[in-house]
Scaffold this motif. Structure first.
Motif, PDB file in Angstrom:
ATOM      1  N   GLN A  89       0.814  -1.217   0.000  1.00 42.49           N
ATOM      2  CA  GLN A  89       0.000   0.000   0.000  1.00 42.49           C
ATOM      3  C   GLN A  89       0.845   1.264   0.000  1.00 42.49           C
ATOM      4  OE1 GLN A  89      -3.061   0.272  -0.499  1.00 42.49           O
ATOM      5  NE2 GLN A  89      -3.983   2.032   0.525  1.00 42.49           N
ATOM      6  N   HIS A  90       1.913   1.271   0.778  1.00 37.18           N
ATOM      7  CA  HIS A  90       2.729   2.489   0.859  1.00 37.18           C
ATOM      8  C   HIS A  90       3.398   2.802  -0.482  1.00 37.18           C
ATOM      9  CE1 HIS A  90       5.903  -0.591   1.533  1.00 37.18           C
ATOM     10  NE2 HIS A  90       6.708   0.312   1.004  1.00 37.18           N
ATOM     11  N   GLU A  91       3.719   1.778  -1.266  1.00 35.21           N
ATOM     12  CA  GLU A  91       4.334   1.997  -2.580  1.00 35.21           C
ATOM     13  C   GLU A  91       3.303   2.526  -3.574  1.00 35.21           C
ATOM     14  OE1 GLU A  91       7.152  -0.424  -5.800  1.00 35.21           O
ATOM     15  OE2 GLU A  91       6.634  -1.320  -3.867  1.00 35.21           O
TER      16      GLU A  91
ATOM     17  N   TYR B  61      -3.621  11.288  -3.063  1.00 36.60           N
ATOM     18  CA  TYR B  61      -3.757   9.844  -2.910  1.00 36.60           C
ATOM     19  C   TYR B  61      -5.121   9.382  -3.428  1.00 36.60           C
ATOM     20  CZ  TYR B  61       0.146  10.595   0.324  1.00 36.60           C
ATOM     21  OH  TYR B  61       1.340  10.957   0.871  1.00 36.60           O
TER      22      TYR B  61
ATOM     23  N   PRO C 199      -1.769   7.397   3.766  1.00 36.97           N
ATOM     24  CA  PRO C 199      -0.812   6.787   4.700  1.00 36.97           C
ATOM     25  C   PRO C 199      -1.216   6.909   6.166  1.00 36.97           C
ATOM     26  CG  PRO C 199       0.314   8.137   3.067  1.00 36.97           C
ATOM     27  CD  PRO C 199      -1.140   8.410   2.912  1.00 36.97           C
TER      28      PRO C 199
END
Length: 247
Positions: free
Chosen positions: A201-203, A215, A220
């Motif tokens: 998810q963070h990537e 986003y 995040p």
């Protein structure tokens, strides 16, 4: 007389002009919020800070801002879903120029929606829609409609571009293979590439923030919302106005 008039005439004329513009702007924003915000986003699409403000404002209006899509987006921001949402413009993706977008839209208008990444590559000019632009489209989510993970789509680029270039070369020479079906099967993408799991998810979010300025698939800080609401200053819009060391 002229000197006396100069003391108020200039300001008076500008005040009247700005009053008209303010009235017209307020009317459009109140009655056509989707179209109004589309125009504002398009006007400032190179300024990610302003773009984020407009996106947040759209969400406050209850207007959803949809991610870019090679089969749905236009060059700029445009109304979607019967005028109830805003579709991100392809030209607003960082690194994707208007020339490449026009090429994509021309192919889409002439041959219908793209069915896959390979279909897209085979129908557009590879010199205009090159690897760098395809990477930006994939990482920003514009190719999600093909039904494959972004990791899988990105891993396919090299093979897909090579096959598209070969097909384009054959077309120019007026050649077609008698064994087209067999060749297509032989050159089909390996399952190990087609079934790659999605990026963490963070990537995903990092790529979206870099290319779109906001986003799409999450945020995040979403897992920490309860903690932030309890202990943190949630409205930071006026933080810069506070005196030094006052918080």
């Amino acid at each position: 007389m002229l000197e006396k008039f100069a003391g108020y005439g200039f300001n008076k004329s500008h005040a009247a002009a700005y009053a008209i513009v303010a009235y017209q702007t307020a009317y459009l924003k109140a009655n056509y919020p989707v179209e109004f915000l589309c125009a504002m986003m398009t006007n400032d699409m190179a300024d990610t800070a302003k773009l984020s403000q407009y996106i947040n404002e759209a969400r406050e209006f209850g207007i959803e801002v949809l991610q870019p899509d090679v089969n749905e987006s236009h060059v700029y921001f445009a109304p979607a879903r019967d005028g109830k949402a805003i579709r991100f413009g392809l030209a607003a993706i960082k690194g994707v120029g208007e020339v490449a977008v026009e090429t994509i839209l021309k192919a889409r208008n002439e041959g219908g929606k793209f069915k896959s990444l390979s279909d897209l590559c085979e129908r557009v000019d590879g010199r205009t829609v090159n690897r760098r632009i395809l990477e930006a489209l994939i990482k920003s989510g514009a190719c999600d409609g093909f039904g494959e993970t972004r990791a899988s789509s990105l891993a396919q680029i090299e093979r897909t571009l090579a096959r598209a270039a070969s097909i384009a070369s054959d077309r120019q020479r007026g050649q077609s293979s008698l064994f087209g079906a067999l060749e297509e099967k032989a050159q089909s993408m390996p399952e190990s590439i087609r079934n790659l799991p999605e990026w963490p998810q963070h990537e995903l979010l990092a790529h979206e923030k870099e290319l779109l300025g906001f986003y799409v698939t999450g945020h995040p800080l979403t897992p920490y919302v309860p903690i932030l609401e309890k202990y943190a200053l949630t409205n930071t819009a006026k933080l810069a106005e506070l005196p030094n060391r006052s918080f």
